[in-house]
Design a protein around this motif. Structure first.
Motif: not given
Length: 168
Positions: A100-102, A107-111
């Motif tokens: 969520q911080k990403l 920055i899109a977090p990893p799927n």
């Protein structure tokens, strides 16, 4: 803080939340899931075991120094930082708060589940949500973003470029 012999390992895990990733400063090393173990011993000794996000990650030296400095500042006199490569780090070890911080950082977090399983480089792109507008109408611009663990994407709707923290 001094007199460290009474600090529990639970408190040490909490303390290490203060050490951030120098490449993505909104993430702590706990958010990243790179801290594998913490052991304490006599005479204020502590050993922290970390796993790099990938072998050769240039941030690991800075992270190790920052862990050591924090623990020395808190009164530990004998600090050991141990790096282990096996099992290899995976984005599954990242915390949900970290993901969520990403996204909040742009920055899109990893799927949660890798959508494309192909061993060929530059193969089919994953569907990645734009961290700005949430659209999945995005395209990969480069396999590598600002660091080797990220890819560069662009949103076809809002036109914003963004990093995607790749699954691995």
């Amino acid at each position: 803080m001094t007199a460290t012999s009474h600090i529990s390992t639970t408190e040490l895990w909490s303390l290490l939340e203060q050490v951030t990733d120098p490449e993505v400063p909104v993430l702590s090393i706990i958010d990243l899931g790179i801290v594998r173990d913490i052991q304490t011993g006599p005479d204020d000794a502590v050993e922290v075991t970390i796993t790099p996000t990938y072998s050769g990650c240039p941030a690991m030296d800075v992270i190790s120094i920052n862990i050591r400095l924090l623990l020395l500042e808190k009164g530990f006199k004998n600090v050991t930082i141990k790096q282990v490569l096996s099992p290899a780090w995976t984005t599954d070890w990242m915390s949900e708060a970290g993901k969520q911080k990403l996204a909040a950082y742009g920055i899109a977090p990893p799927n949660p589940v890798q959508q494309v399983c192909n061993v060929q480089l530059f193969a089919e792109e994953e569907a990645v949500a734009c961290p700005q507008c949430g659209s999945f109408h995005t395209r990969r611009i480069s396999e590598f973003g600002s660091t080797a663990c990220k890819a560069l994407y662009q949103c076809n709707d809002c036109q914003e470029p963004f990093d995607y923290f790749k699954c691995h």
